[in-house]
Design an enzyme around this catalytic site. Sequence first.
Site, short mmCIF file in Angstrom:
data_model
loop_
_atom_site.label_atom_id
_atom_site.label_comp_id
_atom_site.label_asym_id
_atom_site.label_seq_id
_atom_site.Cartn_x
_atom_site.Cartn_y
_atom_site.Cartn_z
CG PHE A 218 -37.13 -86.94 71.59
CD1 PHE A 218 -37.62 -87.28 73.26
CD2 PHE A 218 -37.08 -88.35 70.97
CE1 PHE A 218 -36.86 -88.30 73.46
CE2 PHE A 218 -36.74 -89.26 71.62
CZ PHE A 218 -36.35 -88.96 73.04
CG ASP A 327 -35.42 -85.95 64.59
OD1 ASP A 327 -35.89 -86.84 63.79
OD2 ASP A 327 -35.20 -85.86 65.48
CE LYS A 358 -39.35 -93.19 66.60
NZ LYS A 358 -39.82 -93.34 67.81
CB THR A 382 -17.46 -100.38 65.30
OG1 THR A 382 -16.65 -99.81 66.13
CG2 THR A 382 -17.42 -101.70 64.87
C1 LIG Z 1 -38.16 -87.48 65.92
C2 LIG Z 1 -36.97 -88.30 66.92
N1 LIG Z 1 -35.79 -88.19 66.58
C3 LIG Z 1 -35.21 -88.85 67.45
C4 LIG Z 1 -35.43 -89.75 68.09
C5 LIG Z 1 -34.55 -91.30 69.07
O1 LIG Z 1 -34.40 -92.30 67.57
P1 LIG Z 1 -34.28 -93.23 68.16
O2 LIG Z 1 -35.27 -93.65 70.05
O3 LIG Z 1 -34.36 -94.29 67.17
O4 LIG Z 1 -32.76 -93.22 69.27
C6 LIG Z 1 -37.07 -90.15 68.10
C7 LIG Z 1 -37.35 -91.62 69.16
O5 LIG Z 1 -38.44 -91.46 68.90
C8 LIG Z 1 -38.07 -88.93 67.35
O6 LIG Z 1 -38.85 -89.49 67.74
#
Ligand SMILES: Cc1ncc(COP(=O)(O)O)c(C=O)c1O
Length: 501
Positions: A218, A327, A358, A382
């Site tokens: 994800f 990530d 987060k 922006t």
């Molecule tokens: C590993 C990871 N990457 C990206 C995201 C996306 O972040 P956002 O919800 O702030 O767009 C999440 C969200 O849960 C995530 O767990």
Amino acid sequence: MADSLLGPGASATVSVPIISLDVTMRRYISKAAAKSQVEFDYDGPSMKTSVPGPRSQELTKQLGDIQNVGAVNFFCNYEESRGNYLVDVDNNRMLDIYTQISSIPIGYNHPALLKLMANPNHLSTLVNRPALGILPPENFPDKLTESLLSVAPSGMTRVQTMACGSCSNENAYKAMFIWYRNKERGHSTPSGDDLSTCMINQAPGCPDLSILSFMGAFHGRTLGCLATTHSKAIHKLDVPSFDWPIAPFPRLQYPLEEFTKENTQEEAHCLEEVEDLIVKWRQKGKPVAGIVIEPIQAEGGDNHASPDFFRSLRNIARKHGCAFHVDEVQTGGGSTGKFWAHEHWGMDDPADIVSFSKKLLTGGYFHKDELQADQPYRIFNTWMGDPSKNLLLAEVLNVIRRENLLEEVTRSGKALLNGLYALQAQYPGMLSRARGQGTFCAIDICDDATRNSILLKARDKGVLLGGCGDRSIRFRPALVFKEYHVHLFLNIFNDVLNQHK
Ligand SMILES: Cc1ncc(COP(=O)(O)O)c(C=O)c1O
């Protein structure tokens, strides 16, 4: 304010008898787990209604006239929420082990953050949100140095702030593509053809490059990120996507020590697939510019892989000239017991890009010097973040250091995982695959329906948990979740599981 609340600044040592859990699931009073630090927390959950209560239901109906409210759990009273406890509008107080999808670093209304925000010198930062890419405030370089750069991953001295996790990944992908094309060209000057074709979405200006991601990953829901997200169909349905390679993520068998051979083979197989895909996509004319991976696949079911797997993957990326993007949107910020989960791999050069959001309160990504976009406006929007979030983050980092919260996380993480092992032994038909690093833990439930019912029952008993993957429960407490809270949770969880037997 509730009677059991110790207000901000309370300095008395508090000793609360803790009901703890042993292997046989007897309840007993544990002296070892006594709550003995300066706290701004409540003493425990307090439930007045089932959740959502009447006021939450009323508000959901009202909001439903304006938005889709299918995902709304209940409405919150953030003024009354403290530490590890989220209070709702029906005055239910719940131990929060999900923390706004893992995004509250040091609990609700932490006194240090309230104090910071009460400082009149910070008012203008709150009131005047700048277009950071063109008009940053005077203290911006200092604040970045004090906050994000003080936790920069090994080998990285540059950081780009963004608003959220998806927007960080989306721009990180762009940075990898720009880097890759400049590498292919051997210089950073685009041709006339590049400039004209990009305006009509054609190559060579819009090249057929790809990003390799993993099944179960994800990385967000914006278009580019979504092409690398493979956790649930509902996220992707009806949205056009790219033909980019998707490698299998290791599916480890637990307990790890019993399946060493199988898991090593499984990881080796996934790594082979990665190399095959890189070669195939190059042959297809869609070379892999970057590999993106979570250190622990979170939304996809808390899937772990070994440090060896990640070290080998990093080497594969290097060997094939692909950027390596880690990530850490969900794993970053301390919940694995280290500030970054990739630190568990023990590498000096763990990545080319590390994205975050987060628990770091602001989104963004760290990157190697060579991944800096060569011209302005290529990576741009922006706001490009929010200086008020850097201000809060600097104070969050102070609290983490001052209160040794990473050590606390390691300690409570051990207690949590041991408790989950014990429960797993107690309820073998219902629980399996207890796993985790720090407090970033999870356990599998026998099926989806039972998982969902357990989540709701736990909530009615005052514990907020999250689901992930097909049938896992994930634990995502704040960094101020102590052993005391672990035992409180385990007892309630045990009661809930008992009802399901
Ligand atoms: C590993 C990871 N990457 C990206 C995201 C996306 O972040 P956002 O919800 O702030 O767009 C999440 C969200 O849960 C995530 O767990």
